[in-house]
Design a protein around this motif. Sequence first.
Motif, PDB file in Angstrom:
ATOM      1  N   LEU A 161      41.418  47.956  55.269  1.00 15.10           N
ATOM      2  CA  LEU A 161      41.719  46.640  55.844  1.00 15.10           C
ATOM      3  C   LEU A 161      41.553  45.557  54.782  1.00 15.10           C
ATOM      4  CD1 LEU A 161      40.041  46.885  59.360  1.00 15.10           C
ATOM      5  CD2 LEU A 161      42.466  46.505  58.915  1.00 15.10           C
ATOM      6  N   LEU A 162      40.528  45.715  53.935  1.00 11.99           N
ATOM      7  CA  LEU A 162      40.306  44.722  52.881  1.00 11.99           C
ATOM      8  C   LEU A 162      41.427  44.765  51.843  1.00 11.99           C
ATOM      9  CD1 LEU A 162      36.451  45.139  52.463  1.00 11.99           C
ATOM     10  CD2 LEU A 162      37.654  43.162  53.385  1.00 11.99           C
ATOM     11  N   LYS A 163      41.925  46.001  51.590  1.00  8.94           N
ATOM     12  CA  LYS A 163      43.014  46.149  50.597  1.00  8.94           C
ATOM     13  C   LYS A 163      44.301  45.503  51.070  1.00  8.94           C
ATOM     14  CE  LYS A 163      41.451  50.488  48.711  1.00  8.94           C
ATOM     15  NZ  LYS A 163      41.622  51.893  49.046  1.00  8.94           N
ATOM     16  N   ARG A 164      44.419  45.399  52.411  1.00  9.58           N
ATOM     17  CA  ARG A 164      45.649  44.819  52.942  1.00  9.58           C
ATOM     18  C   ARG A 164      45.817  43.358  52.571  1.00  9.58           C
ATOM     19  NH1 ARG A 164      46.671  46.299  59.194  1.00  9.58           N
ATOM     20  NH2 ARG A 164      46.207  48.524  59.111  1.00  9.58           N
ATOM     21  N   VAL A 165      44.682  42.728  52.270  1.00 11.73           N
ATOM     22  CA  VAL A 165      44.747  41.303  51.923  1.00 11.73           C
ATOM     23  C   VAL A 165      44.978  41.224  50.421  1.00 11.73           C
ATOM     24  CG1 VAL A 165      43.566  39.104  52.079  1.00 11.73           C
ATOM     25  CG2 VAL A 165      43.074  40.891  53.729  1.00 11.73           C
ATOM     26  N   HIS A 166      46.144  40.717  50.024  1.00 10.92           N
ATOM     27  CA  HIS A 166      46.476  40.733  48.604  1.00 10.92           C
ATOM     28  C   HIS A 166      46.030  39.465  47.885  1.00 10.92           C
ATOM     29  CE1 HIS A 166      48.477  44.460  49.150  1.00 10.92           C
ATOM     30  NE2 HIS A 166      49.237  43.952  50.119  1.00 10.92           N
ATOM     31  N   HIS A 167      45.800  38.389  48.643  1.00  9.67           N
ATOM     32  CA  HIS A 167      45.445  37.154  47.958  1.00  9.67           C
ATOM     33  C   HIS A 167      43.964  37.155  47.575  1.00  9.67           C
ATOM     34  CE1 HIS A 167      44.876  36.236  52.325  1.00  9.67           C
ATOM     35  NE2 HIS A 167      43.695  35.883  51.849  1.00  9.67           N
ATOM     36  N   LEU A 168      43.620  36.190  46.700  1.00 15.35           N
ATOM     37  CA  LEU A 168      42.215  36.010  46.376  1.00 15.35           C
ATOM     38  C   LEU A 168      41.935  34.514  46.284  1.00 15.35           C
ATOM     39  CD1 LEU A 168      42.325  35.481  43.031  1.00 15.35           C
ATOM     40  CD2 LEU A 168      42.714  37.929  43.101  1.00 15.35           C
ATOM     41  N   PHE A 169      40.672  34.178  46.141  1.00 10.34           N
ATOM     42  CA  PHE A 169      40.299  32.769  46.175  1.00 10.34           C
ATOM     43  C   PHE A 169      39.659  32.342  44.854  1.00 10.34           C
ATOM     44  CE2 PHE A 169      40.275  34.219  50.547  1.00 10.34           C
ATOM     45  CZ  PHE A 169      41.094  33.262  51.136  1.00 10.34           C
ATOM     46  N   LEU A 174      48.602  21.738  42.442  1.00 12.09           N
ATOM     47  CA  LEU A 174      47.703  22.732  43.047  1.00 12.09           C
ATOM     48  C   LEU A 174      47.352  22.412  44.506  1.00 12.09           C
ATOM     49  CD1 LEU A 174      45.247  23.331  40.065  1.00 12.09           C
ATOM     50  CD2 LEU A 174      47.186  24.738  40.772  1.00 12.09           C
ATOM     51  N   ARG A 175      47.737  21.204  44.921  1.00  9.78           N
ATOM     52  CA  ARG A 175      47.370  20.806  46.302  1.00  9.78           C
ATOM     53  C   ARG A 175      47.880  21.792  47.365  1.00  9.78           C
ATOM     54  NH1 ARG A 175      43.949  17.147  46.338  1.00  9.78           N
ATOM     55  NH2 ARG A 175      44.020  15.412  44.883  1.00  9.78           N
ATOM     56  N   HIS A 209      42.858  25.751  50.012  1.00  9.41           N
ATOM     57  CA  HIS A 209      42.511  26.476  51.244  1.00  9.41           C
ATOM     58  C   HIS A 209      41.360  25.782  51.965  1.00  9.41           C
ATOM     59  CE1 HIS A 209      42.199  29.989  53.809  1.00  9.41           C
ATOM     60  NE2 HIS A 209      40.916  30.071  53.567  1.00  9.41           N
ATOM     61  N   GLY A 210      40.546  25.060  51.184  1.00  7.50           N
ATOM     62  CA  GLY A 210      39.401  24.364  51.772  1.00  7.50           C
ATOM     63  C   GLY A 210      38.559  23.788  50.660  1.00  7.50           C
ATOM     64  N   SER A 211      37.413  23.235  51.028  1.00  3.43           N
ATOM     65  CA  SER A 211      36.515  22.740  49.995  1.00  3.43           C
ATOM     66  C   SER A 211      35.081  22.870  50.488  1.00  3.43           C
ATOM     67  CB  SER A 211      36.833  21.278  49.652  1.00  3.43           C
ATOM     68  OG  SER A 211      36.703  20.485  50.806  1.00  3.43           O
ATOM     69  N   LEU A 254      40.965  27.404  46.195  1.00  4.80           N
ATOM     70  CA  LEU A 254      42.407  27.624  46.133  1.00  4.80           C
ATOM     71  C   LEU A 254      42.724  29.059  46.538  1.00  4.80           C
ATOM     72  CD1 LEU A 254      43.228  25.899  42.712  1.00  4.80           C
ATOM     73  CD2 LEU A 254      43.066  24.860  44.990  1.00  4.80           C
ATOM     74  N   ARG A 255      43.790  29.232  47.265  1.00  4.64           N
ATOM     75  CA  ARG A 255      44.196  30.581  47.666  1.00  4.64           C
ATOM     76  C   ARG A 255      45.338  31.006  46.745  1.00  4.64           C
ATOM     77  NH1 ARG A 255      45.502  33.062  53.500  1.00  4.64           N
ATOM     78  NH2 ARG A 255      47.408  34.142  52.905  1.00  4.64           N
ATOM     79  N   LEU A 256      45.101  32.074  45.992  1.00  3.87           N
ATOM     80  CA  LEU A 256      46.096  32.544  45.017  1.00  3.87           C
ATOM     81  C   LEU A 256      46.703  33.863  45.474  1.00  3.87           C
ATOM     82  CD1 LEU A 256      44.037  31.883  41.732  1.00  3.87           C
ATOM     83  CD2 LEU A 256      45.488  30.299  43.013  1.00  3.87           C
ATOM     84  N   LYS A 257      47.950  34.106  45.065  1.00  9.44           N
ATOM     85  CA  LYS A 257      48.618  35.352  45.493  1.00  9.44           C
ATOM     86  C   LYS A 257      48.075  36.562  44.737  1.00  9.44           C
ATOM     87  CE  LYS A 257      53.027  33.704  47.257  1.00  9.44           C
ATOM     88  NZ  LYS A 257      53.581  32.522  46.546  1.00  9.44           N
ATOM     89  N   GLY A 258      47.574  36.337  43.524  1.00  7.94           N
ATOM     90  CA  GLY A 258      47.038  37.449  42.743  1.00  7.94           C
ATOM     91  C   GLY A 258      46.464  36.927  41.445  1.00  7.94           C
ATOM     92  N   TYR A 259      46.051  37.872  40.586  1.00  6.37           N
ATOM     93  CA  TYR A 259      45.400  37.469  39.335  1.00  6.37           C
ATOM     94  C   TYR A 259      46.362  36.688  38.427  1.00  6.37           C
ATOM     95  CZ  TYR A 259      41.424  40.322  40.590  1.00  6.37           C
ATOM     96  OH  TYR A 259      40.335  40.812  41.223  1.00  6.37           O
TER      97      TYR A 259
END
Lengths: 298, 251
Positions: free
Chosen positions: A220-228, A241-242, A246-248, A255-260
């Motif tokens: 289930l964790l692998k299913r999430v491809h983004h990282l913060f 970057l706005r 994702h929050g503060s 920031l929510r990024l699609k990948g490395y």
Amino acid sequence: MPAAIEVRDVHKRFGEQLALSGIDLEIRQGEFFGLLGPNGAGKTTLISVLAGLARPDRGSARVMGHDVRTDYRAARRSLGVVPQELVFDPFFTVRETLRFQSGYFGVRNNGAWIDEVMRHLDLASKAEVNMRALSGGMKRRVLVAQALVHKPSVIVLDEPTAGVDVELRQALWQFIQRLNRDGHTIVLTTHYLEEAEALCERIAMLKQGRVVALDSTSNLLKRVHHLFLRLRLDGELPGELRPLEHGSTAGAHILRLKGYDDVEQTLAYIRRAGCRIEEMELMQPDLEDAFVDVMQRS
Amino acid sequence: MSGFPTLLYKEVLRFWKVSAQTIGAPALTAVLFLFIFSHVMEGRVRMYDAVPYAAFLVPGLVMMSVLQNAFANSSSSLVQSKMTGNIIFVLLPPLAYWEFFAAYVLAAAARGMVVGAAVLLVTLPFVEIEFRHPLWIVAFAFFASAVLGSLGMIAGIWAEKIDQVAAFQNFFIMPLTFLSGVFYSIHSLPAFWQGLSHFNPFFYMIDGFRYGFFGVSDVHPFRSLAVVTAFLGVVSAITLAMIKSGYRLRH
């Protein structure tokens, strides 16, 4: 070897509201299993069906191979349930409560095990105290103890740590993990997703009475491809970057990024804007992110 | 092993722990009834030609206490458990339907009979009374309290609030009790009401019970016993069907 829990096409309606809409689920013996979902997803109704407190309109449920309707006595003997509601009988002491619960299951002369359960849940000093005089956290411990007095094969905990202090939570999980190691199957519902992530091998996510995800916790964790990416800058967040924000927290941007690959581009924007990075942390997605992801997509 | 003995023990302990309220208070009420009614009525009526009114009244008061307390025990236990949610403790274990039924009914019978004995005991110093057929006394006390224990279960399962149990008691149990001959012999009634009393199952409970004391009754005790046990059979069947179907207990 029968499954610890086997649920087939279970439907349940309360008046207009459809609480369960075709649930299929199999939990193997010895598993530590999580049942997650938002409020009203049907978790408690599903537990009620397993415990015989609610009767399904359609479908069947078995506990350790025993049908909860046709073979209800064997099914109930195999099951220990910690209910979500903080209920107690004000007429009796802690020890009386536990002795009665043990007796209802036909287990008498159970003093040694009752003492052991009380010791693990730090209840021994309250054994002769009336239930009315206990704090909420203590009453919760008694509910856990009541579910364990007959040494059930399958233990279902419905939000066992709601309103419980950190100390008990840790003691409780140590004890439950020990029971799991001894071969008991554990089914857990909780709102604390970090608990589920740390404890459960497999997780089912429910939404509107349906299973919307069923997999091992790691999958289930692998299913999430983004990282913060958590950043604290000495100036404003660059405009580019706005959209990623994702929050503060405490003056830092998340920031929510699609990948490395996105990390390098992000740093380039910051350099270009002339900002200086005061603090930076890359965060892996957790079960909460997986949960939000599943709930949004389903 | 069965969970029945534990549930029975728990239900008995439940009323025993608050015995001032569950045994003492009804005994006091019965003594007040005795003093007031016997003072007002003494010398005016003689029952069965020979029995003084106060002596006639005692078995009636005892049986009234038996009935009311047996009903109160099972109905209040169930409705309180449902309202507080702790009914779950007896719904989760593998108790068979009959075990659930028998535990509540026998505990109710125990409370009814203990209160009945207490009322009898406190009235004895004031009234001279005979015990002609003790077995009939015990038999009617037991079967009558079992009937009311079962009716209490029906009320407790059906009710969702304490008010509804009170309504069941005030509009059903109380009228049937008061019109059954607790305070009078039905022979003192006009023919129409005398005939109507024969349709009240509570009448047979009190009449048969009184036979045990005086050896005299309005109808033959075997007929009373037959009616009471048949009524118990019907009420028990309804209660068991309710438990089995999960009516207002399991959703």
